[in-house]
Design a protein around this motif. Structure first.
Motif, PDB file in Angstrom:
ATOM      1  N   PHE A 118       3.585   2.415  -8.325  1.00 33.02           N
ATOM      2  CA  PHE A 118       2.513   2.249  -7.621  1.00 33.02           C
ATOM      3  C   PHE A 118       1.566   3.444  -7.623  1.00 33.02           C
ATOM      4  CE2 PHE A 118       2.013   1.989  -2.464  1.00 33.02           C
ATOM      5  CZ  PHE A 118       0.721   1.097  -2.972  1.00 33.02           C
ATOM      6  N   ILE A 120      -2.306   4.911  -6.585  1.00 34.48           N
ATOM      7  CA  ILE A 120      -3.768   4.882  -6.099  1.00 34.48           C
ATOM      8  C   ILE A 120      -4.402   6.181  -6.708  1.00 34.48           C
ATOM      9  CG2 ILE A 120      -5.342   4.961  -4.305  1.00 34.48           C
ATOM     10  CD1 ILE A 120      -4.107   2.286  -4.544  1.00 34.48           C
ATOM     11  N   ARG A 126      -4.917   7.739   0.537  1.00 35.56           N
ATOM     12  CA  ARG A 126      -5.207   8.261   2.009  1.00 35.56           C
ATOM     13  C   ARG A 126      -6.423   7.656   2.532  1.00 35.56           C
ATOM     14  NH1 ARG A 126      -1.999  13.759   3.116  1.00 35.56           N
ATOM     15  NH2 ARG A 126      -0.531  12.785   4.317  1.00 35.56           N
ATOM     16  N   HIS A 127      -7.012   6.341   1.918  1.00 37.06           N
ATOM     17  CA  HIS A 127      -8.332   5.804   2.424  1.00 37.06           C
ATOM     18  C   HIS A 127      -7.762   4.272   2.705  1.00 37.06           C
ATOM     19  CE1 HIS A 127     -10.276   9.227   0.734  1.00 37.06           C
ATOM     20  NE2 HIS A 127     -11.381   8.937   1.405  1.00 37.06           N
ATOM     21  N   GLY A 128      -6.444   3.840   2.670  1.00 29.50           N
ATOM     22  CA  GLY A 128      -6.162   2.497   3.153  1.00 29.50           C
ATOM     23  C   GLY A 128      -6.059   1.624   1.922  1.00 29.50           C
ATOM     24  N   GLY A 130      -3.928   1.618  -0.892  1.00 27.52           N
ATOM     25  CA  GLY A 130      -2.510   1.368  -0.977  1.00 27.52           C
ATOM     26  C   GLY A 130      -2.103   0.254  -0.270  1.00 27.52           C
ATOM     27  N   LEU A 131      -2.534   0.597   1.117  1.00 28.27           N
ATOM     28  CA  LEU A 131      -2.053  -0.821   2.041  1.00 28.27           C
ATOM     29  C   LEU A 131      -2.640  -2.176   1.783  1.00 28.27           C
ATOM     30  CD1 LEU A 131      -0.357  -1.340   4.764  1.00 28.27           C
ATOM     31  CD2 LEU A 131      -2.597  -0.673   6.030  1.00 28.27           C
ATOM     32  N   ASP A 151      12.304   1.569  -6.516  1.00 32.39           N
ATOM     33  CA  ASP A 151      12.741   2.257  -7.782  1.00 32.39           C
ATOM     34  C   ASP A 151      12.297   3.677  -7.441  1.00 32.39           C
ATOM     35  OD1 ASP A 151      13.818   3.418  -9.892  1.00 32.39           O
ATOM     36  OD2 ASP A 151      12.669   1.880 -11.106  1.00 32.39           O
ATOM     37  N   SER A 154       8.595   8.085  -4.498  1.00 33.23           N
ATOM     38  CA  SER A 154       8.275   9.323  -4.381  1.00 33.23           C
ATOM     39  C   SER A 154       7.911   9.669  -2.986  1.00 33.23           C
ATOM     40  CB  SER A 154       6.739   9.523  -4.884  1.00 33.23           C
ATOM     41  OG  SER A 154       5.678   9.002  -4.366  1.00 33.23           O
ATOM     42  N   LYS A 156       5.436  10.790  -1.212  1.00 31.09           N
ATOM     43  CA  LYS A 156       4.276  10.102  -0.622  1.00 31.09           C
ATOM     44  C   LYS A 156       4.574   8.529  -0.255  1.00 31.09           C
ATOM     45  CE  LYS A 156       0.845  12.978  -3.255  1.00 31.09           C
ATOM     46  NZ  LYS A 156      -0.443  12.685  -3.874  1.00 31.09           N
ATOM     47  N   SER A 159       6.720   8.320   2.660  1.00 31.34           N
ATOM     48  CA  SER A 159       5.781   8.453   3.873  1.00 31.34           C
ATOM     49  C   SER A 159       4.885   7.165   4.209  1.00 31.34           C
ATOM     50  CB  SER A 159       4.903   9.662   3.719  1.00 31.34           C
ATOM     51  OG  SER A 159       3.936   9.559   4.723  1.00 31.34           O
ATOM     52  N   LYS A 163       5.030   5.061   7.572  1.00 37.10           N
ATOM     53  CA  LYS A 163       3.756   4.985   8.270  1.00 37.10           C
ATOM     54  C   LYS A 163       3.751   3.367   8.454  1.00 37.10           C
ATOM     55  CE  LYS A 163      -0.779   5.546   8.672  1.00 37.10           C
ATOM     56  NZ  LYS A 163      -1.823   6.614   9.044  1.00 37.10           N
ATOM     57  N   HIS A 164       3.572   2.749   7.404  1.00 31.58           N
ATOM     58  CA  HIS A 164       2.912   1.355   7.482  1.00 31.58           C
ATOM     59  C   HIS A 164       4.161   0.019   7.930  1.00 31.58           C
ATOM     60  CE1 HIS A 164      -1.067   2.672   6.478  1.00 31.58           C
ATOM     61  NE2 HIS A 164      -0.513   3.086   5.156  1.00 31.58           N
TER      62      HIS A 164
HETATM   63  N1  ACO Z   1       0.915  13.182   0.946  1.00 29.47           N
HETATM   64  C1  ACO Z   1       1.914  12.555   2.127  1.00 29.47           C
HETATM   65  N2  ACO Z   1       1.554  11.274   2.135  1.00 29.47           N
HETATM   66  C2  ACO Z   1       0.921  10.343   1.518  1.00 29.47           C
HETATM   67  C3  ACO Z   1      -0.074  11.018   0.601  1.00 29.47           C
HETATM   68  C4  ACO Z   1       0.118  12.278   0.384  1.00 29.47           C
HETATM   69  N3  ACO Z   1      -0.839  12.951  -0.266  1.00 29.47           N
HETATM   70  N4  ACO Z   1      -1.155  10.105   0.310  1.00 29.47           N
HETATM   71  C5  ACO Z   1      -0.506   8.962   1.009  1.00 29.47           C
HETATM   72  N5  ACO Z   1       0.428   9.249   1.714  1.00 29.47           N
HETATM   73  C6  ACO Z   1       1.315   8.112   2.705  1.00 29.47           C
HETATM   74  C7  ACO Z   1       1.017   8.739   4.052  1.00 29.47           C
HETATM   75  O1  ACO Z   1       2.053   8.014   5.003  1.00 29.47           O
HETATM   76  C8  ACO Z   1      -0.367   8.228   4.588  1.00 29.47           C
HETATM   77  O2  ACO Z   1      -0.768   8.287   5.962  1.00 29.47           O
HETATM   78  P1  ACO Z   1      -1.190   9.601   6.809  1.00 29.47           P
HETATM   79  O3  ACO Z   1      -2.466  10.097   5.840  1.00 29.47           O
HETATM   80  O4  ACO Z   1      -1.279   9.071   8.080  1.00 29.47           O
HETATM   81  O5  ACO Z   1      -0.298  10.649   6.419  1.00 29.47           O
HETATM   82  C9  ACO Z   1      -0.367   6.844   3.878  1.00 29.47           C
HETATM   83  O6  ACO Z   1       0.274   6.977   2.588  1.00 29.47           O
HETATM   84  C10 ACO Z   1      -1.711   6.410   3.625  1.00 29.47           C
HETATM   85  O7  ACO Z   1      -1.954   5.000   3.338  1.00 29.47           O
HETATM   86  P2  ACO Z   1      -2.628   4.362   2.283  1.00 29.47           P
HETATM   87  O8  ACO Z   1      -4.137   5.117   2.267  1.00 29.47           O
HETATM   88  O9  ACO Z   1      -2.902   3.030   2.149  1.00 29.47           O
HETATM   89  O10 ACO Z   1      -1.922   4.924   0.868  1.00 29.47           O
HETATM   90  P3  ACO Z   1      -2.577   5.451  -0.436  1.00 29.47           P
HETATM   91  O11 ACO Z   1      -3.950   4.491  -0.870  1.00 29.47           O
HETATM   92  O12 ACO Z   1      -2.829   6.767  -0.629  1.00 29.47           O
HETATM   93  O13 ACO Z   1      -1.561   4.854  -1.513  1.00 29.47           O
HETATM   94  C11 ACO Z   1       0.179   5.659  -2.661  1.00 29.47           C
HETATM   95  C12 ACO Z   1      -0.081   5.370  -1.299  1.00 29.47           C
HETATM   96  C13 ACO Z   1       0.329   4.740  -3.784  1.00 29.47           C
HETATM   97  C14 ACO Z   1       1.839   6.241  -2.533  1.00 29.47           C
HETATM   98  C15 ACO Z   1      -0.663   6.945  -3.293  1.00 29.47           C
HETATM   99  O14 ACO Z   1      -0.673   8.193  -2.390  1.00 29.47           O
HETATM  100  C16 ACO Z   1      -0.178   7.453  -4.610  1.00 29.47           C
HETATM  101  O15 ACO Z   1      -0.723   6.907  -5.656  1.00 29.47           O
HETATM  102  N6  ACO Z   1       0.664   8.656  -4.723  1.00 29.47           N
HETATM  103  C17 ACO Z   1       0.986   9.265  -6.278  1.00 29.47           C
HETATM  104  C18 ACO Z   1       1.716   8.358  -7.009  1.00 29.47           C
HETATM  105  C19 ACO Z   1       3.072   7.863  -6.437  1.00 29.47           C
HETATM  106  O16 ACO Z   1       3.723   8.789  -5.541  1.00 29.47           O
HETATM  107  N7  ACO Z   1       3.383   6.615  -6.388  1.00 29.47           N
HETATM  108  C20 ACO Z   1       4.526   6.042  -5.750  1.00 29.47           C
HETATM  109  C21 ACO Z   1       5.654   6.179  -6.833  1.00 29.47           C
HETATM  110  S1  ACO Z   1       7.170   5.471  -6.433  1.00 29.47           S
HETATM  111  C22 ACO Z   1       7.401   3.850  -7.002  1.00 29.47           C
HETATM  112  O17 ACO Z   1       6.407   3.374  -7.480  1.00 29.47           O
HETATM  113  C23 ACO Z   1       8.451   3.235  -6.769  1.00 29.47           C
END
Ligand code: ACO
Length: 191
Positions: A118, A120, A126-128, A130-131, A151, A154, A156, A159, A163-164
């Motif tokens: 997963f 973004i 953090r712009h929605g 991922g959701l 699996d 991470s 993030k 979290s 959250k969601h």
């Molecule tokens: N630090 C902590 N929490 C985070 C962060 C960050 N930098 N970015 C997103 N989040 C979490 C928080 O809960 C956040 O809510 P908040 O801003 O109120 O704290 C929430 O996600 C935001 O939701 P979205 O905006 O919908 O999420 P986003 O578009 O950022 O996508 C994702 C989430 C995919 C985890 C993204 O942050 C990302 O690509 N991270 C790096 C790669 C990663 O860790 N991928 C997951 C691998 S594990 C697996 O795939 C099984």
């Protein structure tokens, strides 16, 4: 993420669902140039995801997609980059046969849908987005997030799930997969 070709020519929908055939809609059927560009998109996104998670190698690539029965949800923003479009991120899911421990420590064999990768793009996190991608997949699969396995999520992603979807209480496992309380409860209700 920008590419030297027009993303809108490859992906007509905002979210495209790809399987091992690597074709996004009828447009790309019989177009080797489109398929090569789709492979480039998947490879580059896979590399960026691995880098973001500090993994030594990509777990998502075009060749892996072609040899495994996984599904890839790709999110684009067709208006950015002067109307040529950018790739915002992706979500990869697939069914896995897992040996899991329930809350009592009893071994259970299950084949849940698993989140395998997963990502973004950094500047768009953090712009929605991922959701949006995750909710689309849940609707497409007609599934609740508590019924899925994750699996090696991470920090993030943990979290994000908390959250969601209020997924906070995981049930300890001996493998890298994470499942949450409710996974076993709902399974029992389905039997
Ligand atoms: N630090 C902590 N929490 C985070 C962060 C960050 N930098 N970015 C997103 N989040 C979490 C928080 O809960 C956040 O809510 P908040 O801003 O109120 O704290 C929430 O996600 C935001 O939701 P979205 O905006 O919908 O999420 P986003 O578009 O950022 O996508 C994702 C989430 C995919 C985890 C993204 O942050 C990302 O690509 N991270 C790096 C790669 C990663 O860790 N991928 C997951 C691998 S594990 C697996 O795939 C099984």
């Amino acid at each position: 993420m920008e590419f030297p070709f027009n993303i809108n020519h490859l992906f007509s929908e905002r979210i495209s669902v790809l399987d091992e055939v690597l074709v996004a809609g009828r447009k790309s059927v019989g177009r080797p140039d489109h398929q090569a560009n789709i492979a480039t998109v998947i490879d580059e996104l896979g590399k960026a995801s691995a880098k973001a998670q500090q993994l030594p190698a990509s777990i998502t690539s075009a060749s892996k997609m072609q040899s495994q029965k996984h599904q890839l949800y790709l999110l684009k923003d067709g208006e950015r980059n002067g109307g040529r479009g950018v790739l915002v991120g992706f979500l990869k899911v697939g069914y896995k046969k897992l040996f899991l421990l329930d809350q009592q420590g009893v071994h259970i064999e299950a084949e849940p849908l698993c989140v395998l990768d997963f990502y973004i793009a950094e500047s768009l996190q953090r712009h929605g987005y991922g959701l949006e991608l995750f909710d689309f997949m849940l609707q497409h699969k007609n599934l609740e997030p508590v019924m899925m396995a994750y699996d090696r999520p991470s920090p993030k992603f943990q979290s994000f799930l908390s959250k969601h979807y209020c997924l906070t209480q995981s049930v300890p496992q001996v493998n890298n997969f994470v499942v949450f309380e409710g996974f076993f409860l709902n399974r029992a209700a389905q039997l």
